[in-house]
Write a protein that holds these residues in place. Structure first.
Motif, PDB file in Angstrom:
ATOM      1  N   PRO A  95     -81.541 -16.131 -24.972  1.00 12.62           N
ATOM      2  CA  PRO A  95     -81.232 -15.120 -25.457  1.00 12.62           C
ATOM      3  C   PRO A  95     -82.541 -14.630 -25.887  1.00 12.62           C
ATOM      4  CG  PRO A  95     -79.886 -16.835 -26.553  1.00 12.62           C
ATOM      5  CD  PRO A  95     -80.441 -17.540 -25.349  1.00 12.62           C
ATOM      6  N   GLY A  96     -82.836 -13.418 -25.833  1.00 12.33           N
ATOM      7  CA  GLY A  96     -83.907 -12.667 -26.447  1.00 12.33           C
ATOM      8  C   GLY A  96     -84.960 -12.589 -25.219  1.00 12.33           C
ATOM      9  N   THR A  97     -84.771 -13.001 -23.831  1.00 12.88           N
ATOM     10  CA  THR A  97     -85.756 -12.993 -22.626  1.00 12.88           C
ATOM     11  C   THR A  97     -85.048 -12.064 -21.636  1.00 12.88           C
ATOM     12  OG1 THR A  97     -84.564 -14.723 -21.441  1.00 12.88           O
ATOM     13  CG2 THR A  97     -86.227 -15.367 -23.080  1.00 12.88           C
ATOM     14  N   PHE A  98     -85.767 -11.530 -20.621  1.00 15.68           N
ATOM     15  CA  PHE A  98     -85.594 -11.229 -19.256  1.00 15.68           C
ATOM     16  C   PHE A  98     -86.196 -12.247 -18.420  1.00 15.68           C
ATOM     17  CE2 PHE A  98     -86.307  -7.289 -21.791  1.00 15.68           C
ATOM     18  CZ  PHE A  98     -84.934  -6.561 -21.738  1.00 15.68           C
ATOM     19  N   VAL A  99     -85.191 -12.202 -17.337  1.00 12.92           N
ATOM     20  CA  VAL A  99     -85.683 -12.959 -16.215  1.00 12.92           C
ATOM     21  C   VAL A  99     -86.646 -11.894 -15.281  1.00 12.92           C
ATOM     22  CG1 VAL A  99     -85.142 -14.389 -14.064  1.00 12.92           C
ATOM     23  CG2 VAL A  99     -84.183 -14.760 -16.178  1.00 12.92           C
ATOM     24  N   ILE A 100     -87.656 -12.199 -14.977  1.00 15.37           N
ATOM     25  CA  ILE A 100     -88.699 -11.621 -14.049  1.00 15.37           C
ATOM     26  C   ILE A 100     -88.964 -11.958 -12.869  1.00 15.37           C
ATOM     27  CG2 ILE A 100     -90.793 -10.314 -13.714  1.00 15.37           C
ATOM     28  CD1 ILE A 100     -89.112  -9.256 -16.217  1.00 15.37           C
ATOM     29  N   ASN A 101     -88.813 -11.200 -11.551  1.00 19.34           N
ATOM     30  CA  ASN A 101     -89.244 -11.894 -10.507  1.00 19.34           C
ATOM     31  C   ASN A 101     -89.860 -11.074  -9.534  1.00 19.34           C
ATOM     32  OD1 ASN A 101     -86.141 -11.240  -9.842  1.00 19.34           O
ATOM     33  ND2 ASN A 101     -87.029 -11.118  -7.998  1.00 19.34           N
ATOM     34  N   THR A 102     -90.466 -11.518  -8.704  1.00 22.21           N
ATOM     35  CA  THR A 102     -91.527 -10.731  -7.930  1.00 22.21           C
ATOM     36  C   THR A 102     -90.734 -10.384  -6.595  1.00 22.21           C
ATOM     37  OG1 THR A 102     -92.628 -12.570  -7.139  1.00 22.21           O
ATOM     38  CG2 THR A 102     -93.736 -11.564  -8.909  1.00 22.21           C
ATOM     39  N   GLY A 103     -90.934  -9.232  -6.224  1.00 25.56           N
ATOM     40  CA  GLY A 103     -90.222  -8.542  -4.702  1.00 25.56           C
ATOM     41  C   GLY A 103     -90.994  -8.604  -3.606  1.00 25.56           C
ATOM     42  N   GLU A 104     -90.655  -7.935  -2.580  1.00 29.07           N
ATOM     43  CA  GLU A 104     -91.237  -7.951  -1.130  1.00 29.07           C
ATOM     44  C   GLU A 104     -92.549  -7.130  -1.285  1.00 29.07           C
ATOM     45  OE1 GLU A 104     -87.306  -8.766   1.405  1.00 29.07           O
ATOM     46  OE2 GLU A 104     -87.857  -6.970   1.197  1.00 29.07           O
TER      47      GLU A 104
ATOM     48  N   TYR B  28     -89.148 -16.317 -17.240  1.00 31.14           N
ATOM     49  CA  TYR B  28     -88.608 -15.662 -18.306  1.00 31.14           C
ATOM     50  C   TYR B  28     -89.653 -14.866 -18.960  1.00 31.14           C
ATOM     51  CZ  TYR B  28     -84.579 -18.798 -17.773  1.00 31.14           C
ATOM     52  OH  TYR B  28     -83.396 -19.360 -17.184  1.00 31.14           O
ATOM     53  N   LEU B  29     -89.332 -13.775 -19.479  1.00 28.68           N
ATOM     54  CA  LEU B  29     -90.439 -12.825 -20.190  1.00 28.68           C
ATOM     55  C   LEU B  29     -89.949 -12.839 -21.790  1.00 28.68           C
ATOM     56  CD1 LEU B  29     -92.760 -10.944 -19.586  1.00 28.68           C
ATOM     57  CD2 LEU B  29     -90.941  -9.085 -19.776  1.00 28.68           C
ATOM     58  N   THR B  30     -90.893 -13.048 -22.550  1.00 31.75           N
ATOM     59  CA  THR B  30     -90.691 -12.865 -24.062  1.00 31.75           C
ATOM     60  C   THR B  30     -91.731 -11.807 -24.446  1.00 31.75           C
ATOM     61  OG1 THR B  30     -92.077 -14.685 -24.677  1.00 31.75           O
ATOM     62  CG2 THR B  30     -89.698 -15.144 -24.127  1.00 31.75           C
ATOM     63  N   GLY B  31     -91.733 -11.421 -25.718  1.00 24.02           N
ATOM     64  CA  GLY B  31     -92.564 -10.794 -26.178  1.00 24.02           C
ATOM     65  C   GLY B  31     -92.685  -9.205 -25.723  1.00 24.02           C
ATOM     66  N   HIS B  32     -91.516  -8.685 -25.195  1.00 19.86           N
ATOM     67  CA  HIS B  32     -91.473  -7.626 -24.394  1.00 19.86           C
ATOM     68  C   HIS B  32     -91.064  -6.318 -25.363  1.00 19.86           C
ATOM     69  CE1 HIS B  32     -87.148  -8.235 -25.320  1.00 19.86           C
ATOM     70  NE2 HIS B  32     -87.039  -9.396 -24.312  1.00 19.86           N
ATOM     71  N   GLY B  33     -90.742  -6.426 -26.591  1.00 16.96           N
ATOM     72  CA  GLY B  33     -90.731  -5.552 -27.628  1.00 16.96           C
ATOM     73  C   GLY B  33     -89.426  -4.583 -27.335  1.00 16.96           C
ATOM     74  N   VAL B  34     -88.630  -4.967 -26.467  1.00 15.21           N
ATOM     75  CA  VAL B  34     -87.544  -3.867 -26.345  1.00 15.21           C
ATOM     76  C   VAL B  34     -86.303  -4.300 -27.649  1.00 15.21           C
ATOM     77  CG1 VAL B  34     -85.232  -3.644 -25.076  1.00 15.21           C
ATOM     78  CG2 VAL B  34     -87.475  -4.185 -23.819  1.00 15.21           C
ATOM     79  N   ASP B  35     -85.707  -3.161 -28.220  1.00 11.52           N
ATOM     80  CA  ASP B  35     -84.949  -3.270 -29.426  1.00 11.52           C
ATOM     81  C   ASP B  35     -83.674  -4.033 -29.126  1.00 11.52           C
ATOM     82  OD1 ASP B  35     -83.385  -2.766 -31.449  1.00 11.52           O
ATOM     83  OD2 ASP B  35     -83.821  -0.548 -31.425  1.00 11.52           O
TER      84      ASP B  35
END
Length: 350
Positions: A236-245, A43-50
């Motif tokens: 709420p307030g996060t994105f899920v990040i995952n690494t790809g191939e 989970y990514l926080t602190g990303h600064g997206v409005d």
């Protein structure tokens, strides 16, 4: 409103720490290094997206999916040789099986390339998006969001580079001046519509990193290296990040592209999400990065799946994925890339 209380089982990463004090940045990089090897999902926080941009994107996506079917079909993907536009639930496939989600696919806005006998097949991917006439505000909104998640994806990729003992811009030479920017707004209907529980079948993502926005209904699952499925519900307030191939290829498996899926929601509910896939330039070839010795010892090699071969040639890899996922578009526009058997079935790689 969440439909069930599920505890998140993935780590949290505050990307703002990447720009903090020297000590904070060092601690952040060490934590990220461990996460990249163990999970590749966080989970990514602190990303600064409005937050208003996020709210507007989700609300407008819901308005799009609420349009009458004939309005959505005006921009059906099968009308685009560039794999852009709307798909009905059950029209995309993962490993040959129907995915029960409807979606609108948008990529980098562009012009089609004139295709000749010697033109690389992946150049067919360049072209314009299809936009709904009924909701003209969707275009500027999604393009603004696409720009923001591209920023996030590149920032995360820079942090990953440092965690791998590399310069921040080590990947820039294979995504500049224009990375692939595939964006999907997605609606998963409930089980009264879906014929199986496969919202999206188990798969790996093909790009550098995925930036996933979830609304309120859970369904995303992540499979660990030892086969255990972890829940990744909305936070709420996060994105899920995952690494790809592409990162798995570049690091000889130190970073894994983890298998994940989405379970269709229960009857009477629906799930919304917005997925962004940051990829390399189509004309790039993915190199193997020389990792520091302490990381190199943990390389696992690139995973081998006979049903989904991975190519280092980015354009070939992406076209392969689109041909397999969208057999109707493949048959309508790219039959010359298919075997005779595949023209009457789910397309293979070529």
């Amino acid at each position: 409103m969440t439909i069930q209380n599920i505890t998140a089982q993935l780590p949290f990463v505050d990307i703002s720490r990447f720009h903090g004090s020297a000590d904070e940045r060092k601690a952040f990089i060490e934590e990220l290094k461990t996460i990249l090897h163990d999970h590749g999902f966080f989970y990514l926080t602190g990303h600064g997206v409005d937050p208003k941009l996020i709210t507007d994107v989700v609300a407008t996506a819901k308005r799009f999916f609420a349009l009458p079917l004939d309005e959505k079909l005006k921009i059906e993907m099968v009308k685009s040789p560039h794999f852009r536009g709307y798909n009905r639930a059950g029209y995309e496939r993962t490993r040959g099986q129907q995915d029960w989600r409807e979606q609108l696919d948008v990529n980098t806005e562009g012009e089609p390339v004139e295709i000749g006998p010697d033109t690389p097949a992946w150049k067919r991917l360049f072209g314009p998006n299809q936009w709904p006439e009924a909701i003209p505000e969707l275009k500027p909104l999604l393009l603004a969001y696409q720009a923001e998640v591209t920023r996030i994806g590149i920032e995360v990729l820079q942090a990953i580079a440092v965690a791998l003992g590399q310069p921040e811009d080590v990947f820039a030479e294979i995504y500049e001046p224009q990375p692939s920017q595939l964006l999907k707004i997605i609606r998963y209907p409930g089980r009264e519509v879906a014929e199986t529980d496969q919202g999206v079948g188990a798969h790996k993502d093909g790009g550098f990193v995925t930036v996933l926005l979830q609304d309120t209904v859970p369904g995303l699952r992540v499979q660990t290296e030892d086969g255990v499925w972890l829940q990744a519900p909305p936070v709420p307030g996060t994105f899920v990040i995952n690494t790809g191939e592409l990162l798995e290829l570049a690091t000889n498996g130190f970073v894994r592209a983890d298998v994940h899926d989405v379970v269709a929601p229960p009857a009477g509910t629906e799930r919304f999400s917005v997925a962004f896939f940051l990829g390399s330039r189509y004309d790039a070839t993915i190199p193997v990065i020389e990792l520091p010795e302490n990381l190199k010892r943990k390389e696992r090699g690139v995973s081998v799946d006979p049903l989904n071969p991975i190519f280092r040639e980015v354009g070939q890899n992406h076209l392969k994925s689109r041909l397999r996922s969208h057999p109707d578009v493949a048959r309508a526009h790219h039959a010359d890339l298919l075997t005779p058997e595949d023209r009457n079935a789910v397309p293979s790689a070529y």
